[in-house]
Write a protein that holds these residues in place. Structure first.
Motif, short mmCIF file in Angstrom:
data_model
loop_
_atom_site.label_atom_id
_atom_site.label_comp_id
_atom_site.label_asym_id
_atom_site.label_seq_id
_atom_site.Cartn_x
_atom_site.Cartn_y
_atom_site.Cartn_z
N SER A 190 -19.86 3.96 44.12
CA SER A 190 -20.81 5.08 44.34
C SER A 190 -19.88 6.12 45.01
N PHE A 191 -18.87 6.02 45.91
CA PHE A 191 -17.96 7.03 46.37
C PHE A 191 -17.32 8.06 45.31
N LEU A 192 -16.79 7.23 44.24
CA LEU A 192 -16.21 8.02 43.22
C LEU A 192 -17.51 8.81 42.40
N TYR A 193 -18.26 8.39 42.18
CA TYR A 193 -19.55 8.98 41.67
C TYR A 193 -20.06 10.23 42.24
N ASP A 194 -20.11 9.94 43.74
CA ASP A 194 -20.51 11.32 44.46
C ASP A 194 -19.62 12.17 44.30
N SER A 195 -18.17 11.80 44.18
CA SER A 195 -17.23 12.80 44.32
C SER A 195 -16.94 13.23 42.99
N GLY A 196 -17.77 13.15 42.00
CA GLY A 196 -17.74 13.74 40.74
C GLY A 196 -16.55 12.99 39.72
N VAL A 197 -16.14 11.81 40.13
CA VAL A 197 -15.21 10.90 39.47
C VAL A 197 -15.52 9.94 38.82
N ASP A 198 -15.43 9.76 37.35
CA ASP A 198 -15.89 8.85 36.53
C ASP A 198 -15.58 7.50 37.30
N PRO A 199 -16.48 6.81 37.83
CA PRO A 199 -16.30 5.36 38.31
C PRO A 199 -15.54 4.27 37.31
N TYR A 200 -15.75 4.55 36.04
CA TYR A 200 -15.40 3.66 35.08
C TYR A 200 -13.88 3.87 34.42
N SER A 201 -13.36 5.05 35.03
CA SER A 201 -12.05 5.36 34.48
C SER A 201 -11.10 4.58 35.00
N GLY A 202 -11.13 3.80 36.22
CA GLY A 202 -10.23 2.96 36.49
C GLY A 202 -10.59 1.67 36.40
N ASP A 203 -9.97 0.68 37.16
CA ASP A 203 -10.32 -0.84 37.15
C ASP A 203 -11.03 -1.34 38.42
N ILE A 204 -11.96 -0.53 38.97
CA ILE A 204 -12.45 -0.89 40.35
C ILE A 204 -13.85 -1.24 40.06
N PHE A 205 -14.84 -0.22 39.38
CA PHE A 205 -16.13 -0.38 39.53
C PHE A 205 -16.38 -1.08 37.88
N HIS A 206 -17.39 -2.34 38.16
CA HIS A 206 -17.89 -3.02 37.07
C HIS A 206 -19.16 -3.21 36.69
N GLU A 207 -20.00 -2.50 37.68
CA GLU A 207 -21.68 -2.68 37.67
C GLU A 207 -22.11 -1.66 36.73
N THR A 208 -23.45 -1.79 36.38
CA THR A 208 -23.88 -1.01 35.39
C THR A 208 -24.33 0.32 35.96
N PRO A 209 -24.48 1.36 35.07
CA PRO A 209 -25.04 2.73 35.44
C PRO A 209 -26.21 2.96 36.36
N LEU A 210 -27.16 2.02 35.89
CA LEU A 210 -28.58 1.89 36.66
C LEU A 210 -28.34 1.49 37.95
N CYS A 211 -27.42 0.17 37.97
CA CYS A 211 -27.20 -0.14 39.54
C CYS A 211 -26.50 0.98 40.27
N LEU A 212 -25.40 1.49 39.70
CA LEU A 212 -24.90 2.81 40.41
C LEU A 212 -26.01 3.87 40.72
#
Length: 444
Positions: A49-71
């Motif tokens: 969520s922090f990455l998404y709010d910062s304008g960074v794609d949260p799926y670009s790394g290996d941290i976030f693996h939840e679905t976009p709707l959950c995000l």
């Protein structure tokens, strides 16, 4: 009287969870590998969520693996309600899930009693005590409710605020919808919730064959003998399920503006690149695996999970709810990132089939193995990671004990199911005792 019992149980379950969440106990289970894994970790949701709010794609790394709707859902909740309110969502959802399972159990027991009474003439003589008693309409749903509300696996998962709480809610809603009868709304809602559960946790698609047979079981008697009707219903159900799932995936791509989440959510669930230790089988095996063989064995493990779906559904086609229960346990055993939340969910359904308990032979072994694993998991983890006086082999050894206990449980209850069905149709035959002499199996 029953309403008072249900309200009291719900209040106690909610008070227990909410009280523990705001105590110091969550610190003890925080990031415990038994509860929190890469695919359901709340800490990773916060980081994504922090990455998404910062304008960074949260799926670009290996941290976030939840679905976009959950995000997106969490992003909306974070803006609308306080952290206190978000914390309360988990115990509330757990209580709602418990009641969904309660009504599902009641519907299923009622349907089972009706079907057994209709088929009573086909049963062998002297098997009346094998039938589900009318008292189970009251007792079994209560047991399911209590087993879910006060199951340590479920409570710990709630305290850790894992997203398994959401998955369990969707599965419970699917089961209740499927048990509502042959109406179009029941079929649509059950397939909708299965699509949502699959969208959230990939391996839930394996429940589709059993759910299809469950919905088919509610069809009119005269239609079930028609092959064209079976094919038509299969196409319709598959189309609805696939259409809803496709809409969710396409909608997610619109939300994210790319398809990167496919690799981060579903590719991650299949290829399991994160080898963080957990209570599953993957991490140690692939840690020791030579890299050139990794792709081959990844697909072998994936096929091992998928291969049970259709055979189990066909074998248990006359009892689709039990097929769903069996598949839930097999998915939990063999998927890359299982957690206690998954185990607790299918174990909470066990009281529905308590009629099978007299036919089970490994109950004591299973209970002891589960208790031993529950005690030794944190001890061996501390010795390995914190103290450094043990190694990965110790922790994986108790993981094998835990997995073996689940395998024993599944095979034992399936065998018990077949024994009961055989006795209903053929009567109580004589068994052979230890001395080789015939000993009548008397139930009356």
């Amino acid at each position: 009287m029953e309403l008072a019992v249900l309200v009291g149980a719900a209040a106690a379950g909610f008070a227990l969870r909410s009280g523990l969440i705001f105590s110091d106990l969550p610190k003890l289970v925080s990031q415990r590998v038994e509860f929190s894994v890469p695919t359901n970790s709340w800490q990773r949701v916060l980081e994504g969520s922090f990455l998404y709010d910062s304008g960074v794609d949260p799926y670009s790394g290996d941290i976030f693996h939840e679905t976009p709707l959950c995000l997106v859902l969490f992003a909306v909740l974070k803006k609308r309600i306080s952290c206190f309110g978000i914390d309360l969502i988990f115990p509330v959802l757990d209580v709602v899930t418990a009641f969904l399972l309660f009504f599902f159990a009641r519907n299923l027991v009622q349907d089972t009693i009706v079907s057994e009474q209709k088929a009573k003439e086909k049963h062998a003589s002297g098997t009346s005590k094998l039938l589900v008693p009318f008292a189970d309409i009251v007792t079994v749903p209560r047991m399911v409710l209590l087993w879910y509300l006060f199951n340590p696996h479920i409570i710990g998962s709630c305290l850790e605020k894992t997203t398994s709480v959401f998955t369990n809610f969707l599965l419970a809603a699917m089961l209740l919808s499927a048990s509502q009868g042959p109406s179009l709304l029941s079929r649509l809602s059950s397939l909708f919730f299965l699509a949502l559960a699959t969208y959230q946790t990939l391996y839930m698609f394996l429940l589709f064959p059993a759910l299809h047979l469950y919905l088919l079981q509610n069809a009119p008697e005269k239609c079930r003998s028609s092959r064209k009707f079976h094919i038509a219903r299969l196409v319709i159900h598959l189309g609805i399920f696939g259409g809803i799932l496709a809409a969710l995936v396409i909608g997610s791509s619109v939300i994210m503006g790319s398809w990167s989440f496919i690799r981060g959510v579903y590719g991650f669930a299949v290829f399991a690149p994160d080898l963080t230790p957990n209570i599953g089988l993957f991490w140690y095996f692939f840690t020791e695996m030579f890299e050139q063989f990794r792709t081959f064995f990844t697909w072998i493990f994936f096929l091992n999970i998928c291969i049970y779906s259709v055979p189990v559904s066909i074998k248990l086609r006359h009892d689709p709810p039990f097929a769903i229960f069996t598949l839930l346990s097999l998915i939990t055993i063999f998927k890359p990132y299982p957690s206690y939340g998954d185990v607790g969910f299918y174990l909470s359904l066990f009281p529905i089939w308590k009629r099978l308990y007299p036919h089970m032979r490994q109950s004591l072994v299973v209970v002891v193995m589960l208790l031993v694993a529950a005690v030794l998991f944190p001890i061996l983890w501390k010795l390995w990671i914190e103290v450094g006086s043990a190694n990965a082999n110790f922790f994986y050894a108790i993981t094998l004990v835990f997995v073996a206990s689940q395998v024993f449980f599944v095979t034992d209850i399936m065998l018990a199911h077949e024994k009961r069905e055989w006795h209903l149709m053929n009567g109580m035959k004589s068994d052979v005792d230890a001395n080789g002499k015939a000993a009548e199996l008397l139930l009356d």
